[in-house]
Structure formats: structure tokens, C-alpha cells
Design a protein around this motif. Sequence first.
Motif, PDB file in Angstrom:
ATOM      1  N   HIS A  92      87.894  95.384   8.982  1.00 41.42           N
ATOM      2  CA  HIS A  92      88.174  93.948   9.029  1.00 41.42           C
ATOM      3  C   HIS A  92      89.129  93.513   7.917  1.00 41.42           C
ATOM      4  O   HIS A  92      89.613  92.383   7.931  1.00 41.42           O
ATOM      5  CB  HIS A  92      86.878  93.148   8.909  1.00 41.42           C
ATOM      6  N   LEU A  93      89.373  94.396   6.958  1.00 45.88           N
ATOM      7  CA  LEU A  93      90.188  94.018   5.800  1.00 45.88           C
ATOM      8  C   LEU A  93      91.676  94.021   6.106  1.00 45.88           C
ATOM      9  O   LEU A  93      92.481  93.562   5.283  1.00 45.88           O
ATOM     10  CB  LEU A  93      89.906  94.961   4.627  1.00 45.88           C
ATOM     11  N   HIS A  94      92.067  94.546   7.266  1.00 47.65           N
ATOM     12  CA  HIS A  94      93.480  94.634   7.627  1.00 47.65           C
ATOM     13  C   HIS A  94      93.936  93.419   8.428  1.00 47.65           C
ATOM     14  O   HIS A  94      95.034  93.411   8.987  1.00 47.65           O
ATOM     15  CB  HIS A  94      93.738  95.913   8.420  1.00 47.65           C
ATOM     16  N   SER A  95      93.082  92.394   8.498  1.00 48.29           N
ATOM     17  CA  SER A  95      93.433  91.186   9.237  1.00 48.29           C
ATOM     18  C   SER A  95      92.962  89.972   8.437  1.00 48.29           C
ATOM     19  O   SER A  95      92.451  90.094   7.315  1.00 48.29           O
ATOM     20  CB  SER A  95      92.751  91.184  10.614  1.00 48.29           C
ATOM     21  N   ASN A  99      89.209  87.398   4.512  1.00 43.12           N
ATOM     22  CA  ASN A  99      88.825  86.175   3.802  1.00 43.12           C
ATOM     23  C   ASN A  99      87.839  85.313   4.590  1.00 43.12           C
ATOM     24  O   ASN A  99      87.555  84.183   4.200  1.00 43.12           O
ATOM     25  CB  ASN A  99      90.076  85.355   3.468  1.00 43.12           C
ATOM     26  N   LYS A 100      87.335  85.853   5.696  1.00 41.55           N
ATOM     27  CA  LYS A 100      86.336  85.156   6.496  1.00 41.55           C
ATOM     28  C   LYS A 100      84.954  85.362   5.879  1.00 41.55           C
ATOM     29  O   LYS A 100      84.662  86.420   5.299  1.00 41.55           O
ATOM     30  CB  LYS A 100      86.346  85.711   7.926  1.00 41.55           C
ATOM     31  N   ALA A 101      84.083  84.367   6.006  1.00 38.81           N
ATOM     32  CA  ALA A 101      82.712  84.510   5.519  1.00 38.81           C
ATOM     33  C   ALA A 101      81.994  85.587   6.320  1.00 38.81           C
ATOM     34  O   ALA A 101      81.900  85.499   7.547  1.00 38.81           O
ATOM     35  CB  ALA A 101      81.970  83.187   5.627  1.00 38.81           C
ATOM     36  N   ALA A 102      81.512  86.614   5.636  1.00 38.09           N
ATOM     37  CA  ALA A 102      80.706  87.653   6.274  1.00 38.09           C
ATOM     38  C   ALA A 102      79.233  87.260   6.231  1.00 38.09           C
ATOM     39  O   ALA A 102      78.535  87.291   7.239  1.00 38.09           O
ATOM     40  CB  ALA A 102      80.921  88.990   5.581  1.00 38.09           C
ATOM     41  N   ILE A 103      78.754  86.884   5.043  1.00 35.60           N
ATOM     42  CA  ILE A 103      77.362  86.475   4.860  1.00 35.60           C
ATOM     43  C   ILE A 103      77.318  85.090   4.219  1.00 35.60           C
ATOM     44  O   ILE A 103      77.954  84.862   3.187  1.00 35.60           O
ATOM     45  CB  ILE A 103      76.589  87.475   3.979  1.00 35.60           C
ATOM     46  N   ILE A 104      76.597  84.187   4.861  1.00 40.87           N
ATOM     47  CA  ILE A 104      76.233  82.910   4.245  1.00 40.87           C
ATOM     48  C   ILE A 104      74.765  83.023   3.875  1.00 40.87           C
ATOM     49  O   ILE A 104      73.922  83.270   4.738  1.00 40.87           O
ATOM     50  CB  ILE A 104      76.445  81.729   5.204  1.00 40.87           C
ATOM     51  N   TRP A 105      74.480  82.872   2.595  1.00 40.30           N
ATOM     52  CA  TRP A 105      73.101  83.055   2.139  1.00 40.30           C
ATOM     53  C   TRP A 105      72.573  81.778   1.524  1.00 40.30           C
ATOM     54  O   TRP A 105      73.246  81.124   0.713  1.00 40.30           O
ATOM     55  CB  TRP A 105      73.019  84.177   1.114  1.00 40.30           C
ATOM     56  N   GLU A 106      71.359  81.419   1.915  1.00 40.42           N
ATOM     57  CA  GLU A 106      70.669  80.260   1.364  1.00 40.42           C
ATOM     58  C   GLU A 106      69.360  80.727   0.751  1.00 40.42           C
ATOM     59  O   GLU A 106      68.516  81.334   1.424  1.00 40.42           O
ATOM     60  CB  GLU A 106      70.396  79.231   2.470  1.00 40.42           C
ATOM     61  N   GLY A 107      69.185  80.485  -0.565  1.00 37.28           N
ATOM     62  CA  GLY A 107      67.951  80.843  -1.245  1.00 37.28           C
ATOM     63  C   GLY A 107      66.892  79.775  -1.071  1.00 37.28           C
ATOM     64  O   GLY A 107      67.204  78.598  -0.857  1.00 37.28           O
ATOM     65  N   GLU A 108      65.645  80.178  -1.189  1.00 40.13           N
ATOM     66  CA  GLU A 108      64.577  79.196  -1.007  1.00 40.13           C
ATOM     67  C   GLU A 108      64.644  78.035  -2.002  1.00 40.13           C
ATOM     68  O   GLU A 108      64.464  76.877  -1.620  1.00 40.13           O
ATOM     69  CB  GLU A 108      63.197  79.861  -1.080  1.00 40.13           C
ATOM     70  N   PRO A 109      64.949  78.286  -3.293  1.00 38.89           N
ATOM     71  CA  PRO A 109      65.008  77.146  -4.229  1.00 38.89           C
ATOM     72  C   PRO A 109      66.243  76.259  -4.039  1.00 38.89           C
ATOM     73  O   PRO A 109      66.363  75.239  -4.706  1.00 38.89           O
ATOM     74  CB  PRO A 109      65.049  77.823  -5.609  1.00 38.89           C
ATOM     75  N   ASP A 111      69.583  77.600  -4.084  1.00 34.44           N
ATOM     76  CA  ASP A 111      70.824  78.266  -4.469  1.00 34.44           C
ATOM     77  C   ASP A 111      71.449  78.916  -3.244  1.00 34.44           C
ATOM     78  O   ASP A 111      70.774  79.205  -2.257  1.00 34.44           O
ATOM     79  CB  ASP A 111      70.588  79.296  -5.570  1.00 34.44           C
ATOM     80  N   SER A 112      72.754  79.135  -3.278  1.00 38.83           N
ATOM     81  CA  SER A 112      73.434  79.665  -2.091  1.00 38.83           C
ATOM     82  C   SER A 112      74.656  80.476  -2.509  1.00 38.83           C
ATOM     83  O   SER A 112      75.173  80.332  -3.621  1.00 38.83           O
ATOM     84  CB  SER A 112      73.854  78.528  -1.156  1.00 38.83           C
ATOM     85  N   ARG A 113      75.103  81.336  -1.583  1.00 36.91           N
ATOM     86  CA  ARG A 113      76.318  82.134  -1.784  1.00 36.91           C
ATOM     87  C   ARG A 113      77.024  82.282  -0.448  1.00 36.91           C
ATOM     88  O   ARG A 113      76.373  82.393   0.595  1.00 36.91           O
ATOM     89  CB  ARG A 113      75.982  83.543  -2.315  1.00 36.91           C
ATOM     90  N   VAL A 114      78.337  82.290  -0.490  1.00 36.87           N
ATOM     91  CA  VAL A 114      79.145  82.640   0.672  1.00 36.87           C
ATOM     92  C   VAL A 114      79.974  83.853   0.274  1.00 36.87           C
ATOM     93  O   VAL A 114      80.740  83.803  -0.698  1.00 36.87           O
ATOM     94  CB  VAL A 114      80.053  81.479   1.112  1.00 36.87           C
ATOM     95  N   ILE A 115      79.817  84.943   1.003  1.00 41.05           N
ATOM     96  CA  ILE A 115      80.462  86.213   0.661  1.00 41.05           C
ATOM     97  C   ILE A 115      81.448  86.577   1.763  1.00 41.05           C
ATOM     98  O   ILE A 115      81.058  86.739   2.922  1.00 41.05           O
ATOM     99  CB  ILE A 115      79.418  87.336   0.493  1.00 41.05           C
ATOM    100  N   THR A 116      82.718  86.694   1.420  1.00 44.75           N
ATOM    101  CA  THR A 116      83.730  87.064   2.404  1.00 44.75           C
ATOM    102  C   THR A 116      83.663  88.566   2.683  1.00 44.75           C
ATOM    103  O   THR A 116      83.014  89.332   1.951  1.00 44.75           O
ATOM    104  CB  THR A 116      85.133  86.713   1.910  1.00 44.75           C
ATOM    105  N   TYR A 117      84.387  89.000   3.717  1.00 47.98           N
ATOM    106  CA  TYR A 117      84.420  90.432   4.024  1.00 47.98           C
ATOM    107  C   TYR A 117      85.027  91.233   2.880  1.00 47.98           C
ATOM    108  O   TYR A 117      84.551  92.335   2.564  1.00 47.98           O
ATOM    109  CB  TYR A 117      85.156  90.685   5.342  1.00 47.98           C
ATOM    110  N   ALA A 118      86.052  90.708   2.241  1.00 47.36           N
ATOM    111  CA  ALA A 118      86.660  91.423   1.111  1.00 47.36           C
ATOM    112  C   ALA A 118      85.676  91.529  -0.048  1.00 47.36           C
ATOM    113  O   ALA A 118      85.546  92.588  -0.689  1.00 47.36           O
ATOM    114  CB  ALA A 118      87.935  90.705   0.668  1.00 47.36           C
ATOM    115  N   GLN A 119      84.963  90.439  -0.332  1.00 43.40           N
ATOM    116  CA  GLN A 119      83.979  90.459  -1.417  1.00 43.40           C
ATOM    117  C   GLN A 119      82.814  91.379  -1.082  1.00 43.40           C
ATOM    118  O   GLN A 119      82.325  92.120  -1.950  1.00 43.40           O
ATOM    119  CB  GLN A 119      83.477  89.039  -1.679  1.00 43.40           C
TER     120      GLN A 119
END
Length: 656
Positions: A92-95, A99-109, A111-119
Motif C-alpha cells: 500500500h506504500l506505493h500509492s 497516507n491513508k488511515a490504517a487504524i483509528i484507535w479510541e481508548g476507553e479513557p 485518548d485516541s490515535r490515528v495511524i496511517t499505513y506509512a506509520q
Amino acid sequence: MNNQNIESVLQEARKFEPSAEFIEKSNFKSLQEYQDLRERSLEEPEKFWADLAQSQLHWFKQWEKVLDWQPPIAKWFVGGKLNISYNCLDRHLHSWRKNKAAIIWEGEPGDSRVITYAQLHREVCQFANALKQLGASKGDRIAIYMPMIPEAAIAMLACARIGAAHTVIFGGFSREAIKDRLNDAQVKIVVTADGGYRKDKVVPLKPQVDLALSDNGAPSVEKVLVVQRSNSPTEMVEGRDYWWHELRKSVSSECQAQEMDSEDMLFILYTSGTTGTPKGVVHTTGGYNLYSHMTTKWVFDLQETDVYWCTADVGWITGHSYIVYGPLSNGATTVMYEGVTRASNPGCIWDVIEKYGVTIFYTAPTAIRAWLKMGEEHPNSRNLTSLRLLGTVGEPINPEAWIWYHRVIGGERCPIVDTWWQTETGGIMIAPIPSVIPTKPGSCTQPLPGIQAEIVDLDGNGLLANQGGYLTIKYPWPGMMRTVYGNPERFRKSYWEHIQPKDGQYFYFAGDGAREDEDGYFWVMGRVDDVINVAGHRLGTMEIESALVSHPAVAEAAVVGKADSLKGEDIFAFITLESSYSPSDKLAESLKQHVVEEIGAIARPGEIRFTDALPKTRSGKIMRRLLRGLASGGEIVGDTSTLEDRNVLDQLRESI
């Protein structure tokens, strides 16, 4: 089991067509297009799967043979080389997807993270290098005992990247369950966290690992890698335990994906049996990669812009196939949520959908029934209009829960894909293609392309429409389990010897009874060991439960058989009520009569027991085996490591 058919008693005639708007934007535009695909898959199955493997996955080396089938052993894409971590990340890194979101994570308290395919690629490479630094190499087994945080998925992908087989242990298991799995798989490294959040509390994880390893309890374990999540005080054993945040400072963010043989072991996942120790279900690389990829694309009508959320935990097969490997192999955006519905935040699920604009939502009937019991206030106060497709997984869904899900959560516009599959199958086997298959509440509809499902008796004879029998698969598929780890004989006996081979035809059977109606729709009626034989009539528990749940007082029902000197067995029903109803003898009689009106006198429960909760596995399935033991007054036997709350069982035992 005997050779009688399971009687079909529940009549569900409602049918729901996909909307023109949904069809217009879908991957399959017509029923004919889909039927042509399915017909090709049945006429030339090897060519069908080979064409998909060629077009959908990246291979380092082409296979030499599509299928080697020596019943019950199947090998797919023999001699082919690939890596599932590469297919989930590198390609997926050749397109623009890098930079697309691979994982959107929401923590119970919160907190959150958005992780792209490159990251994600960088983090997986770093984790893989840390594992190698701790001595991991191709063929090793690595246990992952984690909360629902991105590092759980990262660890899985890192294991796959270096060719080590992972075994994910659900983060709610205690020391004995952990120890049993570590020893059975001969695990070399354990990946865990200091703790994780669940229902506003920190659940300690590393201490449970320490207990499992104490007194040389799992002698194969050499190292423990610990992710800091809860900042809990944590004892670290020098020379054995390492913090991830410290190791990552010294490792490279580049790690070449190991070329894996298609039949190299990808993971072991333990599933409990009715007796004995849990079974280590083995899945291999190539076939599982293809099957989880294709079923994600087909069943969820996956689009490039979807925000996809499966609410399972990665500790279960649903999390493996439909949080991590299936969505990421397709380049999708997958949501992970650490929390669950709880008293302090009863609307948290709907908050996540609203916050991230979730378009596809895949969850369990148990959760749906719990939300139904809570009422419509919370979903109605959130904006859920981003949703375009709903799904259910884990057990058959009662028609009334299906209707509530369709009306309240889907706004009567979202198709529902009711999916039947198992840990052993690797991916979804029977489900509607949402743009072309009309749905019926309570039915998982029709087998997917390449899946030859049939309802048979114990002699392998096919049954007529609406005759209940044994749900079997007649031909190999790429995602099928390969063996029980370390116990090929248990694999053979557990899955291939229940149904008598007929004219060289072998039948895969893993315990579910079902019927096929006149439209070719499959209705799963529950485990065959949950079938009740009342005066010679074999009744499926799911259909009696559906009748009970259709009563406005009932939130959830579990039905089991109890020995009866006259009838052979009688029907014993455990009931949890809607909050506005209270237990009474009058209500019990009303519920019994309701079942008679819905099904017939033969299905009238002999006894109804009201309870605040039902014993469930940590993935939300009702443990009817335990209820049978309680109803009969006998001992509880078999594996109970998956039981979520032992207090529920103790309270029921005292009441009975």
C-alpha cells in the motif's frame, strides 16, 4: 448424536431487499453478476481461487500447485511464497494509501490515535526488529496477551513479518488459561502490557503473565516484552522482561518481510471444547491471507472511503480476520476500541460511530440484545447516519433483535449481513452479499463463492428443504484450519469423523445444526449438542429462544434440555427480563403460552428460571453447556477458561 432430523418450527417470512441507492454504489450491481461468479467458483474451484490469489495478493514466488487435497489434509498454493504483513502494509506504500488511515484507535479513557499505513509500517518494522533482538526467528511461537490497543495488532503483524507464529490470548484470561496455552504452543516470547482499561478499571496484565510463569510454570518462555499502557507499578525480572518503549529507541524502522511458504504456520488460536483442554487451531499463511481478504471485500461491500469497525477483540478469530488481516490486506481503515458499554458511559459505542463517521459496523447478537434491553435513548441521541452496512457475528441472531438493529441502529436503510463461520473456518462461510441477496431476519442466507455447504444426516445424505440436520462443508477452501496444534488425531476426530464419508466424499462438520429453506437460505439452529429431544421431537434451541425473545418482556433467553422420565427431555429456559418487567409466576406462564402460540405445544418450556445475567464466554457467547449442567443438577465439566464472570454461574447454581 442420533440420526433424527432437527425439526424446523420457527416461521419467519419477512424479507428485506437492498435499496436502489445501496446497489448503485456497491461492488456487485446485479444478482446475475454475483450468480455467475458463484457458478464459476463451483464449476472450477481451483481455477477460481488461483485467479483471485494471482490478482488480489502479492507473491514473492508463484505456487506450483493450487490444491493438494488428501482428506482431511489440504494444502493451498503449494510452493508459493508470500508474507501477509507485506500484503497488509508494504504494497500500500506505493500509492496514495501510504497516507491513508490504517487504524483509528479510541481508548476507553478518551485518548485516541490515528495511524496511517506509512506509520503502521514503521511501527511494525520496529516491533519486528525488537522481537528479533530478543531472539525470535522464523518458526518460533510468540504469545500476545494485550488490551485492545494498536500495539496488539502491531505485534501480530510483526510476528508475521519475521515468520514467527503468534498465538493471541484474550486479555481477560487468568494465569491458568495463559499457562495452558503457553505450554501447549511451547511459546518462546510473551508480548504483554502493564495493564489495560475495561469498564473504568485498570485490568492488570503483566502480573497475570508473571503468575503463569512463576515456579517455572511455562519453561519454554525466555523473554517478556511489555508495552506501557496504564502506567501501573510493574515488577520487571532482569534478563527476562523488557519495556517496549525502551527497546524501540535502539531498533531500526526497516525490516524486510520474510518470504513465507504458503503453508507455513501463521498463527495458533485456542478455542475451548466441551471436554478436555482447549484446541490449538492452526492457520497457515497463503490460504488464510486470500480468504480473509476476499470475504472482507465481498461481505462488507468494502469501498475505498469506508470507515470500518468490527467490535470484537483481537484475541478472537473475528478480531484476527476482520479487524487486522482482512481489512488491512484490502487497504481499508479499521477502527479499534478499547472500551465496552458500561454504566459510566452507556452510549460509548454510538459516540465512536458519530465521532469517526463509521460506515460499516460489525458486532455480536449478544451486544445487540444488551443494547435493546437498554432502550433507544442512547442511539437516538447520536448521529448514526454515516452507517451504510451492519453485520452480526458469533451466534445466530434472534429475529426480533435483528429487527431492532435494522430499525434503531440502521435507520431501516442499512442491509444487515448475518454471518456464519467459526474459528476453524478462518473466515465467513455463509452470509448475504448485501447488494444482491435479500435478507431474512435470523438467516445467514447463502454460502459464499467457493463454499459448498450442505445440510445432511449422519450418513451424509442430503436433506429436503426445511429439514434440520448437520451443517457441513463438502470441499476444501483456502481459509480452512490445517490441524489442531500438536494433535492431528484430534483434528481428524473433532471435524471429519462425525459424518460418514459417502462415495469418497468427506464432510467437514464442526457442531452446528441447520436447515435450508425453499429459497436456499440457511438457518443455523445452534450447536447440535444444544438440540433438545422432546418426546421424539428434536427441537433447535435457537428457534425456541427466538420465540421467547419476541415477547416484549424478554431481553435474552437461553434454552437447554433437562432429563425427563416421560418425555426423555424437557425444555428448561433461562430468561433475563427487560428493565420494566419483574419476575413472577404469572409472567412465567405467559411466556410458556407465548412459545406455544409462536411454535406449538411441543415447544412449551417445562420450567422457566429468571436471572439477572447468563454465563457467557469473553467473546459474548452463551455457555449453554454450563446451563445444561445446572438444569440437570449435575457437575460442570469441560473447559471453563473462556467464562467471563464466574459469579454469574455461582449465583445461578445457588438459585437452582
